[in-house]
Design an enzyme around this catalytic site. Structure first.
Site, mmCIF file in Angstrom:
data_model
loop_
_atom_site.group_PDB
_atom_site.id
_atom_site.type_symbol
_atom_site.label_atom_id
_atom_site.label_comp_id
_atom_site.label_asym_id
_atom_site.label_seq_id
_atom_site.Cartn_x
_atom_site.Cartn_y
_atom_site.Cartn_z
ATOM 1 N N LYS A 144 0.800 -1.052 -0.039
ATOM 2 C CA LYS A 144 0.168 -0.046 -0.058
ATOM 3 C C LYS A 144 0.994 1.200 0.090
ATOM 4 O O LYS A 144 1.653 1.423 0.881
ATOM 5 C CB LYS A 144 -0.895 0.141 1.241
ATOM 6 C CG LYS A 144 -1.795 1.133 1.228
ATOM 7 C CD LYS A 144 -3.024 1.017 2.481
ATOM 8 C CE LYS A 144 -3.914 1.936 2.685
ATOM 9 N NZ LYS A 144 -3.055 3.387 2.630
ATOM 10 N N TYR A 193 -2.889 -0.268 -9.388
ATOM 11 C CA TYR A 193 -3.062 -1.445 -8.564
ATOM 12 C C TYR A 193 -4.464 -1.930 -8.825
ATOM 13 O O TYR A 193 -4.870 -3.193 -8.053
ATOM 14 C CB TYR A 193 -2.831 -1.323 -7.079
ATOM 15 C CG TYR A 193 -3.610 0.145 -6.479
ATOM 16 C CD1 TYR A 193 -4.965 0.057 -6.249
ATOM 17 C CD2 TYR A 193 -2.992 1.192 -6.317
ATOM 18 C CE1 TYR A 193 -5.618 1.015 -5.968
ATOM 19 C CE2 TYR A 193 -3.453 2.182 -5.695
ATOM 20 C CZ TYR A 193 -4.831 2.011 -5.337
ATOM 21 O OH TYR A 193 -5.593 3.390 -5.159
#
Length: 666
Positions: free
Chosen positions: A113, A222
């Protein structure tokens, strides 16, 4: 109102403020974990006491980074937040909950992340059509012009892509670029960015794409969405996107079981420190899109994904001493000197203590075991004291100094100010050298001198104020260690060239307290010469737009000191510009005299800064917000809808750049 209701309301107010700090100002004041803990506390209270429910509670919405300066666009697919956890136990619960719900074999994709600014890109027929920020999750800001400046983002795709799709990712500022940018801002005496995420977020909000391009942002992707995706797996879609030209991190892994998830966490908890960009956690997603659809969503987040957040790095170490630094304006900054400790990939020996109030709040004693955090911050900070291990032999309580550590002058703390400062501006060495360093910066006199050169010149006794620079001789420079003929000639040529710097640069270079670039320009074009400013009264100064009482008094105080007047006269004799040039004065008109103009949007013929200069050049005033005092709105493409609505409501005339240029007869 009872105690529970008061507590709920207080938490809501705090969280709303922190949301604003984080998403709008890009200047968070608490860590992610502290925010998440407060949010969980509020959620628990609202569940226990449903009678105090509020549809506008922070628990019912996603934080917003909306800017009124950009066109807002509704997301085709809402950009929901993910459930956060700091616990491996909760990751285990997520995995087991998913297994029970699916009751069949499944895979989890693990990915890092990244700590940047979320972005959604729309591609049509292989070309970038639109770029939109996350906003409030339902709609965001159209920042397409800025996104196009990021070179890692493809404007045209390679073959075999869907006709239309959306890809989501994170706009990032690499650590090396972050350090370069902050070093440049420090040299220009601009506020430093706290961390790479703030820098990336703040950059995307810039109205001038040229500034965005200079900051060398990057972007990792992503998530792919659309009606005709190439694969039924999340991993497969991202691999396809990689082949189209997108930057897909190569750290993604397919996890077959729970242990794979835990191994991924343990590996990246340490290895992330070696990455070129900041990351604050891990995201786990069910790989199969059909299984994702089966699991569905809650009101705020998908059931098929979870975010694991790394703990902000904290270390315990010994407080050995406190020292005090002084800058060019005389402000004193306390610094904790620590027993060296490993933290966030570096050895930390010092931590900022900011001011006297922070020291008192921490109740510090020499010899304390203190907790130090770095996280994404530039400078480590002390966040607490381990008072359980304090002994009777503990050292003295830390109290803020009363005298300047360099010259011994009694320090002053003005009412309403957080910091102490040394008033001895003429004899305090760090202040003298700091003023010289400010004088030579690019946005002031742009002289080819660095910090070490200023030190050399000061220590040799050649320079004691800024005017002394222009008295330097070639032979003086050749007496200094490590100086060669070429470097001496370069400095003298740079000094000579600086004499052509416009008056507003000279005024800014003087380093008058509270007079930054914008104020210096305002004063220069209002009074036209240094002599007029010297004679100006506080009332005449405050009559100028954006000049308040504090700035006015600082200007009056500066020129009330005969030593400053002598300095200015010396600079004048050396040939520096002490008035707005006749050419510039000739070009100045009164065509916009008394008129206030608000600029909004992006332009083709000139930059926003150039239009601001034109407005000032023609006697007008720039304003950032629309009010009843606004006369014109100069509107470019993507004018903020809030400004458009307000201008129409107030009946303010909106003109485009062609009409504006006709107005001033350019």
């Amino acid at each position: 109102m009872n105690e529970i209701e008061l507590k709920i309301n207080r938490l809501r107010e705090e969280l709303e403020q922190h949301n604003y700090n984080y998403y709008v100002l890009s200047a968070p004041t608490i860590s992610d974990k502290e925010f998440d803990d407060k949010m969980k506390e509020l959620q628990a209270l609202e569940e226990l006491y449903p009678e105090y429910a509020d549809p506008l509670s922070p628990t019912q919405r996603v934080g917003s980074d909306l800017s009124k300066e950009f066109e807002q666009v509704e997301h085709q697919y809402p950009m929901l937040s993910l459930g956060n956890t700091y616990s491996e136990g909760e990751i285990r619960d997520f995995y087991e909950r998913t297994a029970r719900a699916l009751n069949e074999w499944f895979e989890i994709v693990a990915e890092l992340k990244y700590d940047g600014s979320s972005i959604s890109l729309i591609y049509e027929n292989g070309r970038l059509a639109r770029a939109v920020t996350r906003g409030d999750g339902t709609r965001g800001d159209d920042v397409t012009a800025n996104i196009k400046t990021i070179r890692s983002i493809p404007l045209k795709l390679h073959d075999d892509y869907p006709e239309k799709f959306e890809i989501r990712g994170e706009v990032l500022l690499p650590r090396a670029e972050f350090e370069r940018l902050n070093k440049e801002r420090e040299e220009q005496e601009e506020p430093l960015f706290a961390n790479p995420r703030n820098a990336a977020s703040g950059t995307l909000k810039q109205q001038n794409p040229a500034i965005v391009a200079e900051r060398r942002l990057d972007a990792y992707f992503y998530y792919l969405l659309g009606e005709s995706l190439p694969s039924d797996t999340h991993f497969g879609n991202l691999e396809a996107a990689r082949s189209w030209g997108f930057k897909i991190p190569d750290v993604m892994r397919i996890c077959k079981n729970l242990q794979d998830l835990l191994d991924y966490i343990n590996y990246w908890d340490m290895e992330r420190k070696s990455l070129p960009v900041a990351t604050d956690g891990i995201v786990f997603k069910v790989n199969s899109l059909s299984q994702q659809r089966f699991l569905g969503f809650t009101s705020k987040s998908p059931r098929w994904a979870i975010s694991y957040k790394f703990q902000a790095e904290r270390a315990e170490t010994l407080l050995k001493s406190v020292s005090y630094q002084i800058g060019r304006t005389g402000i004193i900054t306390p610094v904790a000197n620590l027993e060296p400790v490993q933290l966030a990939g570096t050895v930390v020996k010092r931590a900022s203590l900011h001011n006297a109030d922070i020291i008192a709040e921490l109740d510090l004693h020499i010899g304390d075991r203190v907790y130090v955090e770095k996280g994404g911050e530039i400078i480590p900070k002390i966040v607490g004291v381990n008072k359980d291990v304090r002994s009777l032999l503990m050292g003295d309580k830390v109290t803020f100094i009363t005298h300047c550590p360099e010259c011994g002058t009694t320090l002053i703390r003005e009412k309403g100010e957080a910091g102490h400062y040394c008033p001895n501006i003429w004899e305090c060495a760090p202040q003298i050298k700091g003023k010289i360093e400010h004088f030579v910066t690019r946005r002031a006199m742009n002289i080819n001198i660095g910090h070490e050169t200023v030190d050399d010149l000061y220590n040799a006794g050649y320079v004691r104020n800024t005017a002394d620079l222009y008295a330097l001789k070639f032979d003086d420079l050749m007496r200094l260690e490590r100086w060669a003929e070429k470097s001496a000639h370069n400095l003298l040529e740079s000094l000579e060239e600086s004499k052509h710097a416009p008056f507003e640069h000279v005024l800014y270079a003087l380093g008058i307290r509270f007079v930054g670039e914008t104020v210096a320009k305002r004063l220069a074009f209002s009074f036209l010469s240094i002599d007029n400013i010297v004679k100006a009264s506080p009332e005449e100064l405050t009559a100028i737009d954006e000049i308040g009482e504090r700035i006015a008094q600082s200007v009056v105080d500066y020129f009330a000191d005969e030593r400053n007047k002598m300095l200015v006269n010396r600079l004048r004799k050396y040939g520096l510009q002490m008035q707005v040039s006749e050419k510039v004065q000739t070009l100045r008109t009164d065509k916009l005299n008394g008129l206030t103009v608000v600029i909004s949007g992006t332009f083709a013929a000139h930059s926003r800064d150039e239009y601001k200069s034109m407005i000032e050049q023609n006697g007008g005033k720039n304003s950032s917000s629309i009010s009843g005092k606004t006369d014109y709105v100069l509107a470019g493409e993507n004018m903020g809808p809030a400004k458009l609505e307000k201008a129409n409501k107030l009946g303010i005339k909106i003109i485009n750049e062609t009409e504006f240029l006709k107005l001033i007869n350019e």
